[in-house]
Enzyme design. Structure first.
Site, PDB file in Angstrom:
ATOM      1  N   VAL A  17      -7.732   3.695   3.740  1.00 51.37           N
ATOM      2  CA  VAL A  17      -6.563   4.219   4.442  1.00 51.37           C
ATOM      3  C   VAL A  17      -5.336   3.872   3.612  1.00 51.37           C
ATOM      4  O   VAL A  17      -5.187   2.736   3.158  1.00 51.37           O
ATOM      5  CB  VAL A  17      -6.434   3.617   5.851  1.00 51.37           C
ATOM      6  CG1 VAL A  17      -5.212   4.195   6.572  1.00 51.37           C
ATOM      7  CG2 VAL A  17      -7.701   3.860   6.658  1.00 51.37           C
ATOM      8  N   CYS A  18      -4.487   4.854   3.392  1.00 46.84           N
ATOM      9  CA  CYS A  18      -3.218   4.630   2.696  1.00 46.84           C
ATOM     10  C   CYS A  18      -3.478   4.009   1.320  1.00 46.84           C
ATOM     11  O   CYS A  18      -4.344   4.456   0.580  1.00 46.84           O
ATOM     12  CB  CYS A  18      -2.322   3.760   3.585  1.00 46.84           C
ATOM     13  SG  CYS A  18      -0.590   3.712   3.117  1.00 46.84           S
ATOM     14  N   THR A  19      -2.767   2.943   0.981  1.00 47.07           N
ATOM     15  CA  THR A  19      -2.902   2.350  -0.349  1.00 47.07           C
ATOM     16  C   THR A  19      -4.150   1.484  -0.486  1.00 47.07           C
ATOM     17  O   THR A  19      -4.331   0.837  -1.539  1.00 47.07           O
ATOM     18  CB  THR A  19      -1.660   1.521  -0.707  1.00 47.07           C
ATOM     19  OG1 THR A  19      -1.414   0.567   0.343  1.00 47.07           O
ATOM     20  CG2 THR A  19      -0.443   2.418  -0.879  1.00 47.07           C
TER      21      THR A  19
END
Length: 327
Positions: free
Chosen positions: A109-111
């Protein structure tokens, strides 16, 4: 009942919503009585102790990462993002390199994608991350095929998502894969998610993708366009509304928003049509008129060009029917 275990990796300066968003989706799916599946969820950190999220909240891990895989790899290994991915503990990267390949499904998720890339797990794969980090991911890990546009990308057993709330969309897509469309949309309704977005939806809406104009007449016009997609949105008509000559308007709009009036209008109309196809019972021709395309054929051409699919096919895939309530 099929059990699909979920192991969530915790570390200091993790983004809390990257953790709690997907966890709530999987937990909710386990409560859908008709689904026939469950998601035992476990959180783990390197030393098993609590971590402080980047917002200051503290999360208590269930165990150490080593203990979490003693009985075998998880079905789904979820790696969230956050400021802690900028300079990760080398032990965490080593753990991912050794253990992530054994999970049936690997999700970031995300970074969190930066952690997977640092462990060499994204090499040769298509992936995405938060738009702010896409250039960094591509520059530092040239073996990764970075796609900065979608809110999530599926590449075999590997799934990566864009910033923060996109983790919820990806988790819903995984639940749909496991348990079916009804279960996923029931969870989405329970979480009051306004729209369960498909993965190929862009990270930005038309208004977010374009810069907000500095001058009030153009800024107000941007809002007006999004609220009136079926109106005459030709350069001449918009210029008259902004009280500028067409040539001056076109130059000023592009200078202040980073896109031409025509491209902005195209994106607004496409978004509006997609939303109507997903949420309403209006016919394709009605949707075409409401979104400003005029004819269903004009809308079909726009959909095929932008999304690679016709409006009727898009509706069959993403229209939300009425579902039973979650238990």
């Amino acid at each position: 009942m099929t059990k699909r275990s979920v192991l969530v990796v915790l570390f200091d300066d993790v983004q809390s919503l990257d953790v709690t968003g997907p966890v709530e989706v999987f937990a909710g799916a386990g409560r859908v009585g008709e689904a026939g599946g469950s998601y035992p969820i476990r959180t783990a950190s390197l030393d098993g102790g609590p971590v402080r999220t980047q917002s200051g909240l503290r999360m208590l891990a269930d165990s150490t990462l080593a203990e979490a895989v003693e009985a075998g790899p998880p079905h789904t290994l979820l790696v969230p993002g956050g400021e802690g991915t900028r300079t990760p503990d080398p032990r965490l990267v080593d753990w991912l390199r050794a253990n992530a390949p054994h999970a049936e499904r690997l999700v970031s998720v995300c970074t969190g994608a930066l952690l997977l890339a640092a462990a060499g797990l994204l090499d040769g794969h298509r992936a995405t991350t938060h738009w702010v980090a896409c250039d960094h991911l591509a520059r530092c890990y040239p073996e990764v095929e970075v796609d900065p546009d979608p809110i999530f990308v599926r590449d075999g057993r590997l799934s990566t998502s864009a910033g923060v709330t996109a983790g919820i969309d990806l988790a819903l897509a995984l639940v749909e894969e496991d348990l079916g469309r009804h279960a996923a949309l029931t969870v989405a309704r329970h979480l009051v998610v306004f729209l369960r977005r498909p993965g190929n939806q862009a990270q930005f809406s038309a208004q977010l993708a374009a810069q907000t104009a500095r001058r009030e007449p153009l800024r107000d016009l941007q809002h007006w366009i999004t609220e009136h997609p079926g109106a005459d949105l030709s350069v001449e008509a918009l210029a008259a509304r902004a009280r500028l000559s067409p040539r001056h308007f076109a130059r000023a709009f592009q200078a202040e928003t980073g896109t031409t009036p025509g491209r902005y209008v195209d994106r607004v109309r496409l978004e509006h049509a997609r939303r109507l196809l997903e949420e309403s019972a209006q016919g394709v021709q009605e949707v075409a008129r409401a979104a400003g395309y005029g004819t269903s054929e004009a809308m079909r051409r726009a959909f095929v060009k932008a999304l690679g699919t016709a409006p009727a096919d898009y509706r069959r895939r993403f229209h939300a029917p009425v579902h039973p309530t979650i238990r």
